[in-house]
Design a protein around this motif. Sequence first.
Motif, mmCIF file in Angstrom:
data_model
loop_
_atom_site.group_PDB
_atom_site.id
_atom_site.type_symbol
_atom_site.label_atom_id
_atom_site.label_comp_id
_atom_site.label_asym_id
_atom_site.label_seq_id
_atom_site.Cartn_x
_atom_site.Cartn_y
_atom_site.Cartn_z
ATOM 1 N N CYS A 161 1.751 -6.020 -8.085
ATOM 2 C CA CYS A 161 1.781 -5.328 -9.386
ATOM 3 C C CYS A 161 0.386 -4.896 -9.821
ATOM 4 C CB CYS A 161 2.402 -6.231 -10.439
ATOM 5 S SG CYS A 161 4.158 -6.493 -10.220
ATOM 6 N N VAL A 162 -0.591 -5.776 -9.641
ATOM 7 C CA VAL A 162 -1.967 -5.440 -10.035
ATOM 8 C C VAL A 162 -2.498 -4.308 -9.169
ATOM 9 C CG1 VAL A 162 -4.335 -6.310 -10.078
ATOM 10 C CG2 VAL A 162 -2.497 -7.693 -11.019
ATOM 11 N N TYR A 163 -2.224 -4.339 -7.869
ATOM 12 C CA TYR A 163 -2.717 -3.296 -6.981
ATOM 13 C C TYR A 163 -2.084 -1.943 -7.311
ATOM 14 C CZ TYR A 163 -4.042 -0.721 -2.844
ATOM 15 O OH TYR A 163 -4.555 0.225 -2.005
ATOM 16 N N VAL A 164 -0.778 -1.940 -7.548
ATOM 17 C CA VAL A 164 -0.090 -0.685 -7.890
ATOM 18 C C VAL A 164 -0.651 -0.130 -9.201
ATOM 19 C CG1 VAL A 164 2.126 0.292 -8.603
ATOM 20 C CG2 VAL A 164 2.000 -1.162 -6.585
ATOM 21 N N LEU A 165 -0.825 -0.990 -10.200
ATOM 22 C CA LEU A 165 -1.368 -0.546 -11.478
ATOM 23 C C LEU A 165 -2.788 -0.008 -11.321
ATOM 24 C CD1 LEU A 165 -0.939 -0.277 -14.519
ATOM 25 C CD2 LEU A 165 -1.831 -2.606 -14.749
ATOM 26 N N TRP A 166 -3.579 -0.674 -10.505
ATOM 27 C CA TRP A 166 -4.970 -0.228 -10.297
ATOM 28 C C TRP A 166 -5.016 1.124 -9.600
ATOM 29 C CZ3 TRP A 166 -8.334 0.649 -6.195
ATOM 30 C CH2 TRP A 166 -9.686 0.743 -6.547
ATOM 31 N N VAL A 167 -4.165 1.310 -8.608
ATOM 32 C CA VAL A 167 -4.131 2.586 -7.892
ATOM 33 C C VAL A 167 -3.639 3.700 -8.812
ATOM 34 C CG1 VAL A 167 -2.953 3.842 -6.028
ATOM 35 C CG2 VAL A 167 -3.931 1.596 -5.595
ATOM 36 N N ILE B 293 0.827 -1.205 0.000
ATOM 37 C CA ILE B 293 0.000 0.000 0.000
ATOM 38 C C ILE B 293 0.864 1.260 0.000
ATOM 39 C CG2 ILE B 293 -1.649 1.335 1.378
ATOM 40 C CD1 ILE B 293 -2.868 -1.381 2.226
ATOM 41 N N GLY B 294 1.924 1.271 0.796
ATOM 42 C CA GLY B 294 2.823 2.429 0.825
ATOM 43 C C GLY B 294 3.548 2.639 -0.483
ATOM 44 N N THR B 295 4.030 1.551 -1.076
ATOM 45 C CA THR B 295 4.707 1.640 -2.363
ATOM 46 C C THR B 295 3.769 2.146 -3.441
ATOM 47 O OG1 THR B 295 6.144 -0.192 -1.720
ATOM 48 C CG2 THR B 295 6.043 0.341 -4.058
ATOM 49 N N SER B 296 2.536 1.661 -3.417
ATOM 50 C CA SER B 296 1.579 2.108 -4.434
ATOM 51 C C SER B 296 1.251 3.589 -4.276
ATOM 52 C CB SER B 296 0.303 1.273 -4.383
ATOM 53 O OG SER B 296 -0.414 1.539 -3.202
ATOM 54 N N ALA B 297 1.229 4.092 -3.054
ATOM 55 C CA ALA B 297 0.968 5.518 -2.841
ATOM 56 C C ALA B 297 2.098 6.374 -3.407
ATOM 57 C CB ALA B 297 0.779 5.796 -1.356
ATOM 58 N N ILE B 298 3.329 5.935 -3.208
ATOM 59 C CA ILE B 298 4.474 6.687 -3.724
ATOM 60 C C ILE B 298 4.502 6.646 -5.245
ATOM 61 C CG2 ILE B 298 7.005 6.721 -3.836
ATOM 62 C CD1 ILE B 298 6.945 5.717 -0.899
ATOM 63 N N ILE B 299 4.311 5.474 -5.815
ATOM 64 C CA ILE B 299 4.320 5.338 -7.276
ATOM 65 C C ILE B 299 3.155 6.111 -7.886
ATOM 66 C CG2 ILE B 299 4.047 3.683 -9.168
ATOM 67 C CD1 ILE B 299 5.643 1.696 -7.472
ATOM 68 N N SER B 300 2.010 6.100 -7.220
ATOM 69 C CA SER B 300 0.847 6.834 -7.717
ATOM 70 C C SER B 300 1.098 8.341 -7.721
ATOM 71 C CB SER B 300 -0.381 6.514 -6.865
ATOM 72 O OG SER B 300 -1.475 7.273 -7.269
ATOM 73 N N ALA B 301 1.769 8.841 -6.698
ATOM 74 C CA ALA B 301 2.063 10.276 -6.637
ATOM 75 C C ALA B 301 3.004 10.694 -7.760
ATOM 76 C CB ALA B 301 2.676 10.618 -5.282
ATOM 77 N N ILE B 302 4.002 9.883 -8.023
ATOM 78 C CA ILE B 302 4.951 10.206 -9.098
ATOM 79 C C ILE B 302 4.280 10.098 -10.461
ATOM 80 C CG2 ILE B 302 7.076 9.430 -10.224
ATOM 81 C CD1 ILE B 302 8.028 8.596 -7.384
#
Length: 81
Positions: A72-78, A10-19
């Motif tokens: 990977c799916v969660y990060v892509l979805w976010v 969840i934390g990684t996806s938040a950072i990647i989503s912000a960038i």
Amino acid sequence: MNISIAQGIIGTSAIISAISALMFGVFDDNLYRYRIGRRFGRRHLMLMLIAPSLLIGVLLWIPGSPVPLYACVYVLWVVLA
């Protein structure tokens, strides 16, 4: 899945989503310069591409998925949402 792994995802996806939001914003704002952007509009083209892609979230509900695939799916979805 361990709670620390879930929190890391969840934390990684938040950072990647912000960038990626910054990159999508620059791309979206400059889309009018290209022929396809003038034809469909700046926001409409992105909505036409991203809205159907959100169906990838269905893969989050498959039980027994490996953790890297889930991450990977969660990060892509976010990022798309």
